[in-house]
Design a protein around this motif. Structure first.
Motif, PDB file in Angstrom:
ATOM      1  N   ALA A   1      20.097 -11.838 -14.312  1.00  0.00           N
ATOM      2  CA  ALA A   1      19.341 -10.728 -14.885  1.00  0.00           C
ATOM      3  C   ALA A   1      19.994  -9.374 -14.669  1.00  0.00           C
ATOM      4  CB  ALA A   1      17.927 -10.705 -14.304  1.00  0.00           C
ATOM      5  N   ALA A   2      20.449  -9.076 -13.473  1.00  0.00           N
ATOM      6  CA  ALA A   2      20.846  -7.710 -13.143  1.00  0.00           C
ATOM      7  C   ALA A   2      22.124  -7.309 -13.863  1.00  0.00           C
ATOM      8  CB  ALA A   2      21.026  -7.570 -11.639  1.00  0.00           C
ATOM      9  N   ALA A   3      22.038  -6.253 -14.642  1.00  0.00           N
ATOM     10  CA  ALA A   3      23.229  -5.733 -15.310  1.00  0.00           C
ATOM     11  C   ALA A   3      23.968  -4.750 -14.421  1.00  0.00           C
ATOM     12  CB  ALA A   3      22.835  -5.068 -16.628  1.00  0.00           C
ATOM     13  N   GLY A   4      23.243  -4.028 -13.599  1.00  0.00           N
ATOM     14  CA  GLY A   4      23.864  -3.075 -12.694  1.00  0.00           C
ATOM     15  C   GLY A   4      23.114  -3.030 -11.372  1.00  0.00           C
TER      16      GLY A   4
ATOM     17  N   ALA B   1       0.815  -1.219   0.000  1.00  0.00           N
ATOM     18  CA  ALA B   1       0.000   0.000   0.000  1.00  0.00           C
ATOM     19  C   ALA B   1       0.841   1.258   0.000  1.00  0.00           C
ATOM     20  CB  ALA B   1      -0.936  -0.008   1.204  1.00  0.00           C
ATOM     21  N   ALA B   2       2.150   1.133   0.215  1.00  0.00           N
ATOM     22  CA  ALA B   2       3.013   2.317   0.216  1.00  0.00           C
ATOM     23  C   ALA B   2       3.264   2.781  -1.218  1.00  0.00           C
ATOM     24  CB  ALA B   2       4.329   2.008   0.914  1.00  0.00           C
ATOM     25  N   VAL B   3       3.814   3.963  -1.334  1.00  0.00           N
ATOM     26  CA  VAL B   3       4.109   4.562  -2.634  1.00  0.00           C
ATOM     27  C   VAL B   3       5.617   4.670  -2.781  1.00  0.00           C
ATOM     28  CG1 VAL B   3       3.837   6.599  -4.088  1.00  0.00           C
ATOM     29  CG2 VAL B   3       1.939   5.835  -2.652  1.00  0.00           C
ATOM     30  N   GLY B   4       6.135   4.172  -3.903  1.00  0.00           N
ATOM     31  CA  GLY B   4       7.565   4.316  -4.169  1.00  0.00           C
ATOM     32  C   GLY B   4       7.923   5.756  -4.455  1.00  0.00           C
ATOM     33  N   ALA B   5       9.048   6.197  -3.942  1.00  0.00           N
ATOM     34  CA  ALA B   5       9.446   7.598  -4.094  1.00  0.00           C
ATOM     35  C   ALA B   5      10.950   7.687  -4.291  1.00  0.00           C
ATOM     36  CB  ALA B   5       9.030   8.409  -2.864  1.00  0.00           C
ATOM     37  N   PRO B   6      11.415   8.588  -5.159  1.00  0.00           N
ATOM     38  CA  PRO B   6      12.861   8.715  -5.387  1.00  0.00           C
ATOM     39  C   PRO B   6      13.624   9.094  -4.129  1.00  0.00           C
ATOM     40  CG  PRO B   6      11.609   9.870  -7.091  1.00  0.00           C
ATOM     41  CD  PRO B   6      10.635   9.471  -6.046  1.00  0.00           C
ATOM     42  N   GLU B   7      13.025   9.938  -3.252  1.00  0.00           N
ATOM     43  CA  GLU B   7      13.757  10.376  -2.067  1.00  0.00           C
ATOM     44  C   GLU B   7      13.914   9.273  -1.034  1.00  0.00           C
ATOM     45  OE1 GLU B   7       9.410  11.501  -1.676  1.00  0.00           O
ATOM     46  OE2 GLU B   7      11.003  11.653  -3.191  1.00  0.00           O
ATOM     47  N   ARG B   8      13.134   8.166  -1.172  1.00  0.00           N
ATOM     48  CA  ARG B   8      13.241   7.048  -0.241  1.00  0.00           C
ATOM     49  C   ARG B   8      13.955   5.852  -0.858  1.00  0.00           C
ATOM     50  NH1 ARG B   8       9.945   6.754   4.113  1.00  0.00           N
ATOM     51  NH2 ARG B   8      11.568   5.251   4.730  1.00  0.00           N
ATOM     52  N   ALA B   9      14.598   6.032  -1.994  1.00  0.00           N
ATOM     53  CA  ALA B   9      15.269   4.923  -2.677  1.00  0.00           C
ATOM     54  C   ALA B   9      16.495   4.487  -1.887  1.00  0.00           C
ATOM     55  CB  ALA B   9      15.659   5.323  -4.089  1.00  0.00           C
ATOM     56  N   VAL B  10      16.603   3.171  -1.631  1.00  0.00           N
ATOM     57  CA  VAL B  10      17.743   2.611  -0.911  1.00  0.00           C
ATOM     58  C   VAL B  10      18.590   1.705  -1.801  1.00  0.00           C
ATOM     59  CG1 VAL B  10      16.557   2.751   1.298  1.00  0.00           C
ATOM     60  CG2 VAL B  10      16.357   0.662  -0.084  1.00  0.00           C
ATOM     61  N   ALA B  11      18.133   1.458  -3.028  1.00  0.00           N
ATOM     62  CA  ALA B  11      18.873   0.588  -3.945  1.00  0.00           C
ATOM     63  C   ALA B  11      18.456   0.922  -5.369  1.00  0.00           C
ATOM     64  CB  ALA B  11      18.608  -0.882  -3.631  1.00  0.00           C
ATOM     65  N   GLN B  12      19.293   0.481  -6.297  1.00  0.00           N
ATOM     66  CA  GLN B  12      19.018   0.714  -7.715  1.00  0.00           C
ATOM     67  C   GLN B  12      19.438  -0.510  -8.518  1.00  0.00           C
ATOM     68  OE1 GLN B  12      20.897   4.164  -9.382  1.00  0.00           O
ATOM     69  NE2 GLN B  12      20.082   3.828 -11.442  1.00  0.00           N
ATOM     70  N   VAL B  13      18.599  -0.886  -9.477  1.00  0.00           N
ATOM     71  CA  VAL B  13      18.885  -1.995 -10.390  1.00  0.00           C
ATOM     72  C   VAL B  13      18.678  -1.497 -11.811  1.00  0.00           C
ATOM     73  CG1 VAL B  13      18.184  -4.279 -11.172  1.00  0.00           C
ATOM     74  CG2 VAL B  13      18.240  -3.778  -8.735  1.00  0.00           C
ATOM     75  N   ALA B  14      19.658  -1.735 -12.674  1.00  0.00           N
ATOM     76  CA  ALA B  14      19.566  -1.353 -14.086  1.00  0.00           C
ATOM     77  C   ALA B  14      19.437  -2.614 -14.927  1.00  0.00           C
ATOM     78  CB  ALA B  14      20.796  -0.554 -14.513  1.00  0.00           C
ATOM     79  N   LEU B  15      18.418  -2.659 -15.800  1.00  0.00           N
ATOM     80  CA  LEU B  15      18.153  -3.819 -16.640  1.00  0.00           C
ATOM     81  C   LEU B  15      17.737  -3.357 -18.033  1.00  0.00           C
ATOM     82  CD1 LEU B  15      16.086  -6.155 -14.277  1.00  0.00           C
ATOM     83  CD2 LEU B  15      18.209  -6.775 -15.414  1.00  0.00           C
ATOM     84  N   ASP B  16      18.030  -4.182 -19.022  1.00  0.00           N
ATOM     85  CA  ASP B  16      17.485  -3.977 -20.358  1.00  0.00           C
ATOM     86  C   ASP B  16      16.007  -4.356 -20.354  1.00  0.00           C
ATOM     87  OD1 ASP B  16      17.869  -3.687 -23.413  1.00  0.00           O
ATOM     88  OD2 ASP B  16      16.986  -5.688 -23.172  1.00  0.00           O
ATOM     89  N   GLY B  17      15.210  -3.676 -21.174  1.00  0.00           N
ATOM     90  CA  GLY B  17      13.772  -3.915 -21.170  1.00  0.00           C
ATOM     91  C   GLY B  17      13.397  -5.340 -21.513  1.00  0.00           C
ATOM     92  N   VAL B  18      14.001  -5.908 -22.560  1.00  0.00           N
ATOM     93  CA  VAL B  18      13.681  -7.279 -22.954  1.00  0.00           C
ATOM     94  C   VAL B  18      14.182  -8.269 -21.906  1.00  0.00           C
ATOM     95  CG1 VAL B  18      14.067  -9.037 -24.722  1.00  0.00           C
ATOM     96  CG2 VAL B  18      13.662  -6.663 -25.396  1.00  0.00           C
ATOM     97  N   GLU B  19      15.349  -7.997 -21.314  1.00  0.00           N
ATOM     98  CA  GLU B  19      15.870  -8.883 -20.277  1.00  0.00           C
ATOM     99  C   GLU B  19      14.969  -8.885 -19.039  1.00  0.00           C
ATOM    100  OE1 GLU B  19      18.763 -11.012 -20.282  1.00  0.00           O
ATOM    101  OE2 GLU B  19      18.176 -10.682 -22.371  1.00  0.00           O
ATOM    102  N   PHE B  20      14.444  -7.725 -18.685  1.00  0.00           N
ATOM    103  CA  PHE B  20      13.527  -7.678 -17.550  1.00  0.00           C
ATOM    104  C   PHE B  20      12.270  -8.506 -17.831  1.00  0.00           C
ATOM    105  CE2 PHE B  20       9.886  -5.635 -15.416  1.00  0.00           C
ATOM    106  CZ  PHE B  20      10.261  -5.835 -14.094  1.00  0.00           C
ATOM    107  N   CYS B  21      11.763  -8.420 -19.048  1.00  0.00           N
ATOM    108  CA  CYS B  21      10.582  -9.228 -19.398  1.00  0.00           C
ATOM    109  C   CYS B  21      10.903 -10.716 -19.393  1.00  0.00           C
ATOM    110  CB  CYS B  21      10.056  -8.800 -20.763  1.00  0.00           C
ATOM    111  SG  CYS B  21       9.280  -7.168 -20.765  1.00  0.00           S
ATOM    112  N   ARG B  22      12.096 -11.087 -19.797  1.00  0.00           N
ATOM    113  CA  ARG B  22      12.485 -12.500 -19.737  1.00  0.00           C
ATOM    114  C   ARG B  22      12.584 -12.969 -18.284  1.00  0.00           C
ATOM    115  NH1 ARG B  22      17.686 -13.859 -22.839  1.00  0.00           N
ATOM    116  NH2 ARG B  22      16.874 -15.963 -22.472  1.00  0.00           N
ATOM    117  N   LEU B  23      13.024 -12.083 -17.393  1.00  0.00           N
ATOM    118  CA  LEU B  23      13.054 -12.417 -15.972  1.00  0.00           C
ATOM    119  C   LEU B  23      11.636 -12.621 -15.443  1.00  0.00           C
ATOM    120  CD1 LEU B  23      14.452 -12.649 -13.169  1.00  0.00           C
ATOM    121  CD2 LEU B  23      14.271 -10.153 -13.025  1.00  0.00           C
ATOM    122  N   VAL B  24      10.727 -11.716 -15.797  1.00  0.00           N
ATOM    123  CA  VAL B  24       9.339 -11.829 -15.354  1.00  0.00           C
ATOM    124  C   VAL B  24       8.685 -13.074 -15.933  1.00  0.00           C
ATOM    125  CG1 VAL B  24       7.078 -10.696 -15.442  1.00  0.00           C
ATOM    126  CG2 VAL B  24       9.138  -9.347 -15.017  1.00  0.00           C
ATOM    127  N   ALA B  25       9.094 -13.488 -17.119  1.00  0.00           N
ATOM    128  CA  ALA B  25       8.537 -14.687 -17.737  1.00  0.00           C
ATOM    129  C   ALA B  25       9.170 -15.970 -17.199  1.00  0.00           C
ATOM    130  CB  ALA B  25       8.722 -14.623 -19.250  1.00  0.00           C
TER     131      ALA B  25
END
Length: 486
Positions: free
Chosen positions: A462-465, A430-454
């Motif tokens: 999966a994680a490139a960064g 029920a919480a809302v994601g917010a940039p000021e509360r970010a504690v981590a970051q993950v960088a992924l290619d769009g197609v790779e992220f969909c392959r992970l979800v699939a």
């Protein structure tokens, strides 16, 4: 015309710089060569181009006067060889009188200009017929120059030449002959731009419409034997990857069985409706496969195709309020607009599975549609993360906040095709994601992220960064993989 190819009344005067076309000659046996006079020498001061001075049998006088004319010239007329076709078709131009100085001294003759060959002049129909050869670069240099000169002044031929040059590009074997996956969308957009549809397809149903059409095009191209090609379906259950073997026809049956959930929500016939059909997608698929007495063949394509068309047609006529209709998947439910996006995602994923089995190229969806699929998965991640936490598969919540308040977040950065930025709430769905509360970051290619979800790649691959809280990164990646199913 005389045997020398010029008028006899012109005397020694002749056209300098012009080619002379001789008249027809009689046979050697019929002509008394001794009676034919020799042509006189040209006047001093220059010679006509392209002609050699004929040798004279009689020497010139010492005073420089013109040589004496033979008796045959003075007393007897020259033999008339008769006018020929060449003489009639190409008459000699009249050189006209030439002015001479009063003292009788001949004026020095100026050098004759060089004679250049005239450009090729061809009629319009001939030039139009040469356009195909010109597009293939098969014309001669003269024909190419004539065609290109014609194209500068003839708009219809110029348009046809451009179309032929574009067609020649398709003959190159180094490029793929497969159609652009966005061709159907661009053609429809062009048609609708000129004449909008009376009942347009809802925007939320456009990805499902596009992906079912792409998969149908693939199925149309494969042969009968390829419908029995083995296909391995992969997904994640808890912490491990599982798989199931079936055939191309079995995959289409699976899609048709799960699409029946949307049919039921819209009041259409469910292909598995016998009063006891479960709602869980995996159970529905197992029920369909076990009820099939024979292995499914390409005959399954038509009912699946008819079902998808009926879904799109009904959603289009139902109006905008139908988008919020709830579709139950057993353990969870989605509004119809998200359920259609979920079915578009699965249609693309399983279309890729089929394409791999039959060695067929199958690119990703358009960037706009892929972005919406990624957005659906990102919106489902907080609930999936909470479900894994309640099952003891994820770390405990660290900072609970009120519903709607910004909480601890993970910055999901999707790069490339369909990319964007999403902030995933980590501690409460029920919480809302917010940039000021970010504690981590993950960088992924769009197609790779969909392959992970699939469930086609593991979270470790999966994680490139990655940057920040390692536990939060691991929980989100495994939650993304847990969204997969049969």
């Amino acid at each position: 015309m005389t045997g020398g190819g010029r008028e006899s009344e012109g005397g020694e005067e002749e056209v300098r710089g012009a080619r002379r076309i001789p008249g027809p000659r009689g046979a050697a046996d019929d002509l008394d060569l001794a009676s034919v006079p020799l042509p006189p020498l040209p006047p001093p001061g220059g010679s006509a181009p392209d002609e050699a001075v004929p040798e004279q049998s009689q020497p010139a006088s010492a005073s420089g006067d013109a040589p004496e004319t033979p008796e045959s010239d003075a007393g007897e007329p020259e033999p008339d060889l008769g006018p020929g076709p060449a003489a009639e078709a190409w008459p000699e131009p009249d050189p006209g009188p030439e002015a001479e100085p009063a003292d009788g001294t001949p004026e020095p003759h100026a050098p004759d200009p060089l004679v250049s060959s005239a450009p090729v002049v061809l009629p319009h129909q001939v030039l139009k017929a040469l356009l195909g050869a010109w597009a293939l670069s098969a014309c001669s240099a003269e024909e190419t120059a004539a065609v290109e000169d014609h194209l500068t002044g003839c708009a219809p031929c110029a348009d046809e030449a451009l179309r032929l040059r574009d067609a020649v590009g398709l003959l190159h074997t180094d490029g793929s002959l497969d159609l652009d996956p966005t061709l159907r969308t661009r053609v429809l957009d062009g048609c609708f731009g000129r004449r909008p549809a009376r009942i347009p397809v809802p925007e939320w149903a456009a990805p499902y419409d596009a992906e079912t059409a792409r998969l149908d095009a693939l199925l149309r191209d494969i042969g009968d034997s390829e419908w029995h090609a083995p296909v391995r379906l992969q997904w994640f259950e808890e912490e491990r990857q599982v798989s199931r073997r079936t055939t191309v026809a079995g995959v289409i049956g699976h899609l048709m069985a799960v699409d029946g959930l949307l049919s039921a929500a819209l009041g259409l016939d469910d292909p598995l409706d016998d009063g006891k059909t479960p709602l869980d997608p995996t159970e529905r698929t197992e029920t369909y496969w076990s009820a099939t007495r024979r292995p499914p063949t390409r005959a399954v394509r038509e009912p699946w195709r008819a079902q998808s068309h009926e879904l799109i047609r009904t959603a289009s006529f139902a109006g905008r309020n139908v988008a919020e209709t709830s579709v139950s998947y057993g353990a969870f439910a989605l509004p119809l607009q998200d359920a259609a996006l979920d079915r578009a995602f699965e249609c693309w994923v399983h279309g890729g599975d089929i394409a791999d089995a039959v060695d067929y190229p199958y690119p990703a969806p358009s960037a706009a549609h892929l972005h919406r699929m990624i957005d659906l998965a990102a919106r489902m991640l907080p609930a999936a993360l909470a479900g894994r936490r309640s099952a003891g598969l994820a770390g405990p919540a660290k900072d609970l906040v009120a519903a709607g308040a910004p909480g601890r977040s993970l910055h999901l950065e999707i790069e490339g095709h369909g990319g964007g930025d999403w902030y995933i709430a980590l501690d409460s769905p029920a919480a809302v994601g917010a940039p000021e509360r970010a504690v981590a970051q993950v960088a992924l290619d769009g197609v790779e992220f969909c392959r992970l979800v699939a469930g086609h790649i593991s979270p470790v691959e999966a994680a490139a960064g990655q940057e920040g809280d390692r536990e939060a990164i691991r929980d989100v990646l495994f939650a993304a993989a847990s969204l997969s199913r049969l």
